[in-house]
Design a protein around this motif. Structure first.
Motif, PDB file in Angstrom:
ATOM      1  N   PHE A  88       0.855  -1.180   0.000  1.00  0.00           N
ATOM      2  CA  PHE A  88       0.000   0.000   0.000  1.00  0.00           C
ATOM      3  C   PHE A  88       0.899   1.241   0.000  1.00  0.00           C
ATOM      4  CE2 PHE A  88      -2.568  -3.317   1.899  1.00  0.00           C
ATOM      5  CZ  PHE A  88      -3.798  -3.141   1.282  1.00  0.00           C
ATOM      6  N   PRO A  89       1.088   1.871  -1.173  1.00  0.00           N
ATOM      7  CA  PRO A  89       1.980   3.041  -1.258  1.00  0.00           C
ATOM      8  C   PRO A  89       1.269   4.330  -0.812  1.00  0.00           C
ATOM      9  CG  PRO A  89       1.172   2.480  -3.426  1.00  0.00           C
ATOM     10  CD  PRO A  89       0.612   1.460  -2.480  1.00  0.00           C
ATOM     11  N   TYR A  90       1.138   4.508   0.498  1.00  0.00           N
ATOM     12  CA  TYR A  90       0.431   5.676   1.017  1.00  0.00           C
ATOM     13  C   TYR A  90       1.217   6.967   0.810  1.00  0.00           C
ATOM     14  CZ  TYR A  90       3.461   5.496   5.147  1.00  0.00           C
ATOM     15  OH  TYR A  90       4.536   5.507   5.998  1.00  0.00           O
ATOM     16  N   GLY A  91       2.480   6.869   0.514  1.00  0.00           N
ATOM     17  CA  GLY A  91       3.296   8.064   0.283  1.00  0.00           C
ATOM     18  C   GLY A  91       2.849   8.859  -0.930  1.00  0.00           C
ATOM     19  N   ILE A  92       2.322   8.166  -1.935  1.00  0.00           N
ATOM     20  CA  ILE A  92       1.805   8.859  -3.121  1.00  0.00           C
ATOM     21  C   ILE A  92       0.643   9.753  -2.713  1.00  0.00           C
ATOM     22  CG2 ILE A  92       0.681   8.530  -5.357  1.00  0.00           C
ATOM     23  CD1 ILE A  92       2.265   5.879  -5.569  1.00  0.00           C
ATOM     24  N   PHE A  93      -0.249   9.233  -1.850  1.00  0.00           N
ATOM     25  CA  PHE A  93      -1.379  10.024  -1.377  1.00  0.00           C
ATOM     26  C   PHE A  93      -0.905  11.209  -0.531  1.00  0.00           C
ATOM     27  CE2 PHE A  93      -4.398  11.029   1.990  1.00  0.00           C
ATOM     28  CZ  PHE A  93      -5.452  11.490   1.225  1.00  0.00           C
ATOM     29  N   VAL A  94       0.076  10.980   0.325  1.00  0.00           N
ATOM     30  CA  VAL A  94       0.603  12.062   1.165  1.00  0.00           C
ATOM     31  C   VAL A  94       1.184  13.171   0.291  1.00  0.00           C
ATOM     32  CG1 VAL A  94       2.386  12.654   2.860  1.00  0.00           C
ATOM     33  CG2 VAL A  94       1.006  10.598   3.174  1.00  0.00           C
ATOM     34  N   THR A  95       1.937  12.790  -0.728  1.00  0.00           N
ATOM     35  CA  THR A  95       2.513  13.771  -1.646  1.00  0.00           C
ATOM     36  C   THR A  95       1.426  14.546  -2.375  1.00  0.00           C
ATOM     37  OG1 THR A  95       4.440  12.353  -1.959  1.00  0.00           O
ATOM     38  CG2 THR A  95       4.074  14.066  -3.610  1.00  0.00           C
ATOM     39  N   SER A  96       0.402  13.858  -2.856  1.00  0.00           N
ATOM     40  CA  SER A  96      -0.702  14.530  -3.547  1.00  0.00           C
ATOM     41  C   SER A  96      -1.480  15.437  -2.604  1.00  0.00           C
ATOM     42  CB  SER A  96      -1.650  13.505  -4.162  1.00  0.00           C
ATOM     43  OG  SER A  96      -1.012  12.806  -5.185  1.00  0.00           O
ATOM     44  N   ALA A  97      -1.684  15.006  -1.368  1.00  0.00           N
ATOM     45  CA  ALA A  97      -2.402  15.826  -0.388  1.00  0.00           C
ATOM     46  C   ALA A  97      -1.628  17.105  -0.084  1.00  0.00           C
ATOM     47  CB  ALA A  97      -2.654  15.031   0.890  1.00  0.00           C
ATOM     48  N   ILE A  98      -0.326  16.982   0.080  1.00  0.00           N
ATOM     49  CA  ILE A  98       0.505  18.170   0.333  1.00  0.00           C
ATOM     50  C   ILE A  98       0.463  19.101  -0.876  1.00  0.00           C
ATOM     51  CG2 ILE A  98       2.883  18.966   0.644  1.00  0.00           C
ATOM     52  CD1 ILE A  98       3.305  16.460   2.405  1.00  0.00           C
TER      53      ILE A  98
END
Length: 136
Positions: free
Chosen positions: A63-73
């Motif tokens: 689960f690559p949650y870092g992609i979501f964190v980057t998009s959210a930022i």
């Protein structure tokens, strides 16, 4: 074919296309600004400059949650930039331009809809309204 040509060159469609292109360019500009300046600043504070590699593995599924964190930022930064550099200055400019204008509408006391100042009856709720006395 003539109707299709009129549709393509109608003002709203052309304005929408221009707005889309400018919006995409602006989004790219803000994303590059975030990647060039904001993400390194966050990395100075948090220690990880690249959040896209963050992931958790559960039962062999990644689960690559870092992609979501980057998009959210990026979304938060884009929203802030648009608000502070576009919306807020434009609102202030419009307020300054409208400062000297006389009001042409007022609220209906019954339904709170905007009606002309000289109206004697609301066009929405049809209640009778006492016209405002104009100053000499």
């Amino acid at each position: 074919m003539g109707g299709f040509k009129k549709f393509l060159f109608r003002g709203n469609l052309v304005e929408l296309a221009v707005a889309f292109v400018v919006g995409a360019a602006f989004a790219s500009l803000v994303k590059d600004f975030a990647n060039s300046f904001i993400t390194p600043l966050i990395a100075l504070l948090g220690g990880k400059p690249d959040y896209t590699r963050l992931a958790v593995t559960i039962d062999g599924t990644r689960f690559p949650y870092g992609i979501f964190v980057t998009s959210a930022i990026a979304f938060i930064i884009t929203s802030a930039v648009v608000y502070f550099l576009v919306v807020l200055p434009t609102t202030k400019l419009i307020e300054r331009m409208d400062r000297g204008k006389e009001a042409t509408e007022r609220e209906c006391p019954e339904c709170l809809a905007d009606i002309p100042i000289k109206a004697r009856r609301c066009r929405f709720c049809t209640s009778e309204i006492v016209p405002r006395v104009e100053a000499p």
